[in-house]
Enzyme design. Structure first.
Site, PDB file in Angstrom:
ATOM      1  N   GLU A  98      -9.696  -1.900   5.371  1.00  0.00           N
ATOM      2  CA  GLU A  98     -10.331  -1.596   6.644  1.00  0.00           C
ATOM      3  C   GLU A  98     -11.560  -2.476   6.860  1.00  0.00           C
ATOM      4  OE1 GLU A  98      -8.897   0.142   8.703  1.00  0.00           O
ATOM      5  OE2 GLU A  98      -7.988   1.952   7.900  1.00  0.00           O
TER       6      GLU A  98
ATOM      7  N   ASP B  47      -7.534  -2.934  14.431  1.00  0.00           N
ATOM      8  CA  ASP B  47      -8.937  -3.228  14.111  1.00  0.00           C
ATOM      9  C   ASP B  47      -9.050  -4.419  13.152  1.00  0.00           C
ATOM     10  OD1 ASP B  47      -7.937  -2.128  11.804  1.00  0.00           O
ATOM     11  OD2 ASP B  47      -9.419  -0.519  11.641  1.00  0.00           O
TER      12      ASP B  47
ATOM     13  N   HIS C  81      -7.367  -4.848  10.356  1.00  0.00           N
ATOM     14  CA  HIS C  81      -7.168  -4.590   8.923  1.00  0.00           C
ATOM     15  C   HIS C  81      -5.846  -5.171   8.444  1.00  0.00           C
ATOM     16  CE1 HIS C  81      -5.066  -0.603  10.007  1.00  0.00           C
ATOM     17  NE2 HIS C  81      -4.219  -1.141   9.162  1.00  0.00           N
TER      18      HIS C  81
ATOM     19  N   ASP D 181       0.816  -1.215   0.000  1.00  0.00           N
ATOM     20  CA  ASP D 181       0.000   0.000   0.000  1.00  0.00           C
ATOM     21  C   ASP D 181       0.849   1.264   0.000  1.00  0.00           C
ATOM     22  OD1 ASP D 181       0.951  -0.484   2.565  1.00  0.00           O
ATOM     23  OD2 ASP D 181      -1.014  -0.781   3.459  1.00  0.00           O
TER      24      ASP D 181
HETATM   25  C1  GLP Z   1      -0.774   0.321   8.513  1.00  0.00           C
HETATM   26  C2  GLP Z   1      -0.331  -0.513   7.304  1.00  0.00           C
HETATM   27  C3  GLP Z   1      -0.558  -1.997   7.537  1.00  0.00           C
HETATM   28  C4  GLP Z   1       0.022  -2.409   8.872  1.00  0.00           C
HETATM   29  C5  GLP Z   1      -0.668  -1.636   9.975  1.00  0.00           C
HETATM   30  C6  GLP Z   1      -0.177  -2.013  11.361  1.00  0.00           C
HETATM   31  O1  GLP Z   1      -2.115   0.581   8.523  1.00  0.00           O
HETATM   32  N1  GLP Z   1      -1.028  -0.117   6.125  1.00  0.00           N
HETATM   33  O2  GLP Z   1       0.041  -2.730   6.483  1.00  0.00           O
HETATM   34  O3  GLP Z   1      -0.139  -3.788   9.062  1.00  0.00           O
HETATM   35  O4  GLP Z   1      -0.408  -0.248   9.753  1.00  0.00           O
HETATM   36  O5  GLP Z   1       0.954  -1.269  11.683  1.00  0.00           O
HETATM   37  P1  GLP Z   1       1.945  -1.625  12.852  1.00  0.00           P
HETATM   38  O6  GLP Z   1       2.740  -2.766  12.377  1.00  0.00           O
HETATM   39  O7  GLP Z   1       2.772  -0.378  13.000  1.00  0.00           O
HETATM   40  O8  GLP Z   1       1.120  -1.933  14.037  1.00  0.00           O
END
Ligand code: GLP
Length: 261
Positions: free
Chosen positions: A148, A141, A143, A72
């Protein structure tokens, strides 16, 4: 689905890096037949990237025959923006290994025609023969990438509006100001991830425990997007002990005994 429980974040990161290295070695990629790797950003994969860089420096693995596709990118941020995912990947991984820069793909959040960019991204993945291993993290959440809650479980690469919870969680990278977090992003779809021949998701820390329970013990639901993995033939969730806090003792024991699927 397999659930692999490691003691802590470091142990989980090591496990993942060794697993990825083993997969690449076994695949024995060549220029004509590269290993196609899906990659995430976020804090979760940082330890894995550090470990993989260590394996590369130790001469145990090469990324020369790897083609990568990131999950992304924020809409509106160029690759030179400090919080763009392109920049994140350069800083934390690509610039430390021998991957050919031309083989690294991150959606272009500044494309003139974002719809065309998303379609071209899917086509580029298909042209490489699909993704061999998709590494990912999970939001609190549930995702995955920027899919989402409420995302179609068959979705493809597209533009998505970010949930408030996600923008609040990511505000820490934007001077703590939620208003600076872009409201939209380009993201691979859940269908895109499900097409990968293997999916490996790292989930660590207590703040992910509630979502992990829903994803593993609940049913498949668009409300917890990562629950899609229950339908994947070759998926691993790798977690630390803290992330298991909300799981039933029975669930933890079941997976600890190695009774997967
Ligand atoms: C963002 C990214 C996701 C990632 C998520 C969790 O939203 N788009 O790919 O998994 O954050 O992030 P973290 O690993 O910092 O908890």
């Amino acid at each position: 689905m397999r659930l692999i429980i490691q003691k802590d974040y470091e142990a989980a990161s090591r496990w993942a890096a060794n697993h990825i290295a083993e997969r690449i070695r076994r695949f024995a990629p060549t220029g004509d037949r590269p290993f196609v790797l899906g990659l995430p950003t976020g804090s979760s994969p940082l330890g894995i990237y550090r470990e993989l860089i260590g394996l590369y420096r130790g001469g145990e693995i090469s990324f020369a025959q790897i083609v990568s596709f990131n999950m992304d990118e924020y809409v509106g941020l160029g690759g030179d923006h400090p919080q763009s995912y392109r920049r994140f990947m350069e800083d934390n991984f690509f610039s430390h290994i021998d991957i050919n820069p031309a083989n690294t793909h991150v959606p272009n959040g500044q494309a003139q025609d974002l719809g065309a960019e998303c379609r071209a991204y899917e086509e580029a993945i298909t042209a490489q023969g699909g993704i061999e291993l998709f590494l990912g993290g999970m939001g609190s959440d549930g995702h995955i990438a920027f899919n989402e809650p409420g995302s179609s479980l068959h979705s493809r690469t597209r533009i998505k509006t970010l949930a408030l919870e996600t923008r609040a969680a990511n505000a820490r990278f934007f001077d703590g100001d939620i208003n600076k977090v872009p409201g939209t992003a380009l993201t691979v779809g859940i269908g895109t991830i499900m097409d990968a021949r293997e999916v490996l998701i790292i989930v660590t820390g207590r703040q992910k425990a509630r979502a992990l329970r829903a994803v593993i013990e609940g049913g498949v639901s668009h409300w917890w997007p990562l629950s899609c993995l229950q339908m994947h033939p070759n998926a691993i969730i790798l977690c630390d002990e803290e992330a298991t806090d909300e799981l039933k003792v029975r669930t933890v024991n079941y997976f600890r005994l190695g009774m997967d699927n």
